[in-house]
Design a protein around this motif. Sequence first.
Motif, PDB file in Angstrom:
ATOM      1  N   VAL A   1       0.846  -1.201   0.000  1.00 18.36           N
ATOM      2  CA  VAL A   1       0.000   0.000   0.000  1.00 18.36           C
ATOM      3  C   VAL A   1       0.880   1.249   0.000  1.00 18.36           C
ATOM      4  O   VAL A   1       0.664   2.191  -0.775  1.00 18.36           O
ATOM      5  CB  VAL A   1      -0.949  -0.003   1.228  1.00 18.36           C
ATOM      6  N   ILE A   2       1.903   1.250   0.838  1.00 18.39           N
ATOM      7  CA  ILE A   2       2.794   2.410   0.906  1.00 18.39           C
ATOM      8  C   ILE A   2       3.565   2.564  -0.403  1.00 18.39           C
ATOM      9  O   ILE A   2       3.732   3.659  -0.916  1.00 18.39           O
ATOM     10  CB  ILE A   2       3.756   2.273   2.108  1.00 18.39           C
TER      11      ILE A   2
ATOM     12  N   ALA B   1      -6.796  -1.720  -2.976  1.00 19.95           N
ATOM     13  CA  ALA B   1      -7.339  -3.039  -3.308  1.00 19.95           C
ATOM     14  C   ALA B   1      -6.311  -3.838  -4.119  1.00 19.95           C
ATOM     15  O   ALA B   1      -6.054  -5.017  -3.850  1.00 19.95           O
ATOM     16  CB  ALA B   1      -8.648  -2.886  -4.090  1.00 19.95           C
ATOM     17  N   ARG B   2      -5.684  -3.144  -5.096  1.00 17.67           N
ATOM     18  CA  ARG B   2      -4.674  -3.789  -5.927  1.00 17.67           C
ATOM     19  C   ARG B   2      -3.495  -4.250  -5.068  1.00 17.67           C
ATOM     20  O   ARG B   2      -3.026  -5.386  -5.200  1.00 17.67           O
ATOM     21  CB  ARG B   2      -4.207  -2.807  -7.010  1.00 17.67           C
ATOM     22  N   ALA B   3      -3.038  -3.388  -4.189  1.00 16.89           N
ATOM     23  CA  ALA B   3      -1.878  -3.711  -3.343  1.00 16.89           C
ATOM     24  C   ALA B   3      -2.183  -4.930  -2.476  1.00 16.89           C
ATOM     25  O   ALA B   3      -1.334  -5.814  -2.290  1.00 16.89           O
ATOM     26  CB  ALA B   3      -1.509  -2.513  -2.481  1.00 16.89           C
TER      27      ALA B   3
ATOM     28  N   ALA C   1      -0.362  -8.665  -2.554  1.00 11.90           N
ATOM     29  CA  ALA C   1       0.223  -9.282  -1.355  1.00 11.90           C
ATOM     30  C   ALA C   1      -0.467 -10.600  -0.997  1.00 11.90           C
ATOM     31  O   ALA C   1      -0.159 -11.197   0.031  1.00 11.90           O
ATOM     32  CB  ALA C   1       0.144  -8.302  -0.186  1.00 11.90           C
ATOM     33  N   GLY C   2      -1.430 -11.023  -1.818  1.00  9.57           N
ATOM     34  CA  GLY C   2      -2.034 -12.329  -1.601  1.00  9.57           C
ATOM     35  C   GLY C   2      -3.296 -12.341  -0.754  1.00  9.57           C
ATOM     36  O   GLY C   2      -3.602 -13.350  -0.110  1.00  9.57           O
ATOM     37  N   ALA C   3      -4.033 -11.244  -0.764  1.00 11.68           N
ATOM     38  CA  ALA C   3      -5.283 -11.215   0.009  1.00 11.68           C
ATOM     39  C   ALA C   3      -6.207 -12.340  -0.464  1.00 11.68           C
ATOM     40  O   ALA C   3      -6.311 -12.600  -1.662  1.00 11.68           O
ATOM     41  CB  ALA C   3      -5.979  -9.869  -0.164  1.00 11.68           C
ATOM     42  N   THR C   4      -6.869 -12.999   0.488  1.00  8.44           N
ATOM     43  CA  THR C   4      -7.805 -14.047   0.116  1.00  8.44           C
ATOM     44  C   THR C   4      -9.163 -13.455  -0.271  1.00  8.44           C
ATOM     45  O   THR C   4      -9.940 -14.080  -0.980  1.00  8.44           O
ATOM     46  CB  THR C   4      -7.990 -15.030   1.284  1.00  8.44           C
TER      47      THR C   4
END
Lengths: 460, 460
Positions: free
Chosen positions: B240-241, B298-300, B304-307
Amino acid sequence: MPLAPAILDRLRSAVGQGHIRTDPDVCRAYGVDALKRGHPADAVATPASTREVQAIARVCHETRTPLVPRGGGTGYTGGAVPVHGGVVISMERMNRILEIDEGNLLAIVEPNVITGDLQDAVERLGLFYPPDPASLRQSVIGGNVAECAGGPRAFKYGVTKQYVLGLEAVLPNGSVIHTGGKVVKNVVGYDLTHLLVGSEGTLAIITKVILRLIPKPPVQAALRATFSSVAAAVNAVTEVIRARVIPAALEIIDEDSLDAVSHFLGGGALAPAGTGALLLIEVDGLAEQVSEEADRVARACRVAGATEVLRAGSETERQELWRVRRELSPSLRVISSLKFNHDVVVPKARVPELFDLVDEIRRRFSLRIPCFGHVGDGNIHVNIMVSPEDTAAIARAHEAERVLFEGVVRLEGSISGEHGIGFAKAAFLGLELSAETIAIMRAVKAAFDPHGILNPGKVF
Amino acid sequence: MPLAPAILDRLRSAVGQGHIRTDPDVCRAYGVDALKRGHPADAVATPASTREVQAIARVCHETRTPLVPRGGGTGYTGGAVPVHGGVVISMERMNRILEIDEGNLLAIVEPNVITGDLQDAVERLGLFYPPDPASLRQSVIGGNVAECAGGPRAFKYGVTKQYVLGLEAVLPNGSVIHTGGKVVKNVVGYDLTHLLVGSEGTLAIITKVILRLIPKPPVQAALRATFSSVAAAVNAVTEVIRARVIPAALEIIDEDSLDAVSHFLGGGALAPAGTGALLLIEVDGLAEQVSEEADRVARACRVAGATEVLRAGSETERQELWRVRRELSPSLRVISSLKFNHDVVVPKARVPELFDLVDEIRRRFSLRIPCFGHVGDGNIHVNIMVSPEDTAAIARAHEAERVLFEGVVRLEGSISGEHGIGFAKAAFLGLELSAETIAIMRAVKAAFDPHGILNPGKVF
């Protein structure tokens, strides 16, 4: 008065023969900063490590020898001048960037890293260290911390204080303390970090600085708006804020300053006829946001009665808009080599009253006083220009200074927003602070420096 | 030990008969704060003005009577507990908003204004006071200043410190000082303002606060992302950063905490099976910017592998996403009424190591330790839950505390990011600070309070 040979011997054994210099030329050179009113050092020490700084401090503490820390020597209030002689401890050999930690958005530096060099280094990694004093190509982080340096970007991003996470510092007795740390939140014990920031080298010698970084805003846009009066320009600032925009820079330049730059650049008009004040405004951030914010800024300026609003369409145009700001210092130098350069600050809404006060001072003392500065912060550089030969004008300038400072305090402002007190403004401290407040500051000073050896003759 | 009648007489003549109370019920009630381990006061004073605070301080200073300032009493480390008895000075009658200055973006308040009330008042004018401690409906500005309160919004907007422009405060000897002022930049003398912020009522009694305000961001968007592990969630924060977004809030909730809320709400799943950590992310600003930033967040998270990534489409949905966070405290209270509630902080990139440490502690001491908090700041609330009857578990919890704090210091963190030291954590100060650093803090304390009457038994 030369230092006793025994003291010099102890200093030499602390840092090595070649790093204690006593030749008159060197002692004179290290006795002057940007204030240009100096006093020679008795010796100049150039330690290379915290341990060596501790050793020097111990010698000075035990022998009651004045010890004056020096960074870039760019201060305007004589903060680095050894007014009581003694040892100037120049941090010039402690000038390394020790670490740039991208994951934690921080940098660890020795005190004598040039501010602009740090900015370049972090920007190459997509990071940003916002504080931007005008001296950023000469001044160093340690000095910026000691003085709490500001700059145009302070309006959006804050001053040096907001970026110092932690410090390593040597106390006058030679002990070393660590304040703050690598974390952005820390409420363990007193906030010594922020007590040391802006303490003008009177409490401790800074040997290491942990600085917070932020991601670099990818896009900038610059606008220039002209107004018939300072009051209209300040109204525009209010309108910009009302439009929910916090510009990265919000600079005002008054008529006298514009005249000086115009003269310097050959006499052509820099702004529409009748311009009483010019605003330079920069917004930054993501592309979409910058475009929207620039629209809002332009609209706000027009609502406030701007006579002209220009918006840079390219980087070249952006640099062109900023040119008048960049040429200010050389332009003023041409008017006169003696400049009483003050950095007063008032609540933003009272900036028009500050300019009225300056107008009154101009008339009453027949002085030329170009003003410009960081209007978003209410922080205005008031430059009283006199010829160094004109002793009558210099006397009037000194009177004018006092009237200015008294007026600023009456406007609920402060006599210094950026430069500090040093010895140049020490006589005026009581105008702003009560006797009780000064007394507790002196008690804090005594807690850190019971023998008063560290940068004596400053602030109080 | 009751106060001598002569002292009580002097206190009564300072603030009026009815504003010095000594009845045991009152003295007990004012002897406890949110830590729930108290000590009764000998008397409770409720002054109505700075002058009355000065008079009380003078009596206590001259008679060497402990004097303990109290705001909302919501502190978690016993900062308002009169551990040595004496006079509790409750600021409850000094609770007025004195001024909201829209032109200069500041508010002037007495210390006992409830933080949430101030926020409501400024938001009605389109302004914003960002610091948002969980206690904001009970805690007061004076206490927030004394403890340097944080909250979820600190990641983007900073903690209380960043909003205090100036203070009026009464020293233990009864003299009154004014620090800072109405200007955002001020480098005149030492920064006593920021020395007092976070000093936990041990240096001075705050009687007036000048707070910086900012324009209220018009639009918010909330997202919720789930991850299989804490490490993946922390990676998302880094992404995100890297995407150049600074969210207004960036909260993590671990599996143990999710289980507690799920149980509290009736057992339904709150997140996809296998969720090891949940992030709540809020962005704010102008509409265009918020929409773009929410996309980037949302993309970040996906990178990072959000489920799963949810984005609130309405205010109702936004409140629904935040529900799990809001229900945390009541949910934990159901598990157990005794909570060792710590607020440790580590450099952001080391948060996964902190969670590993907590896992190890869970196993080693057989304790239930739900964790959640402000992951953007590396500031995690570690809640060691025990039954108040289980003395063996309480003993294990105390051991676990020390292991936690030692580990946090090893991770270059701090044992408190928000709650302060008070008396609950005083024994651990030396884990984090060196003897030299503590010595200079004690010297500062002695400069302010030579007889050690103000909030004794705290911090050190």
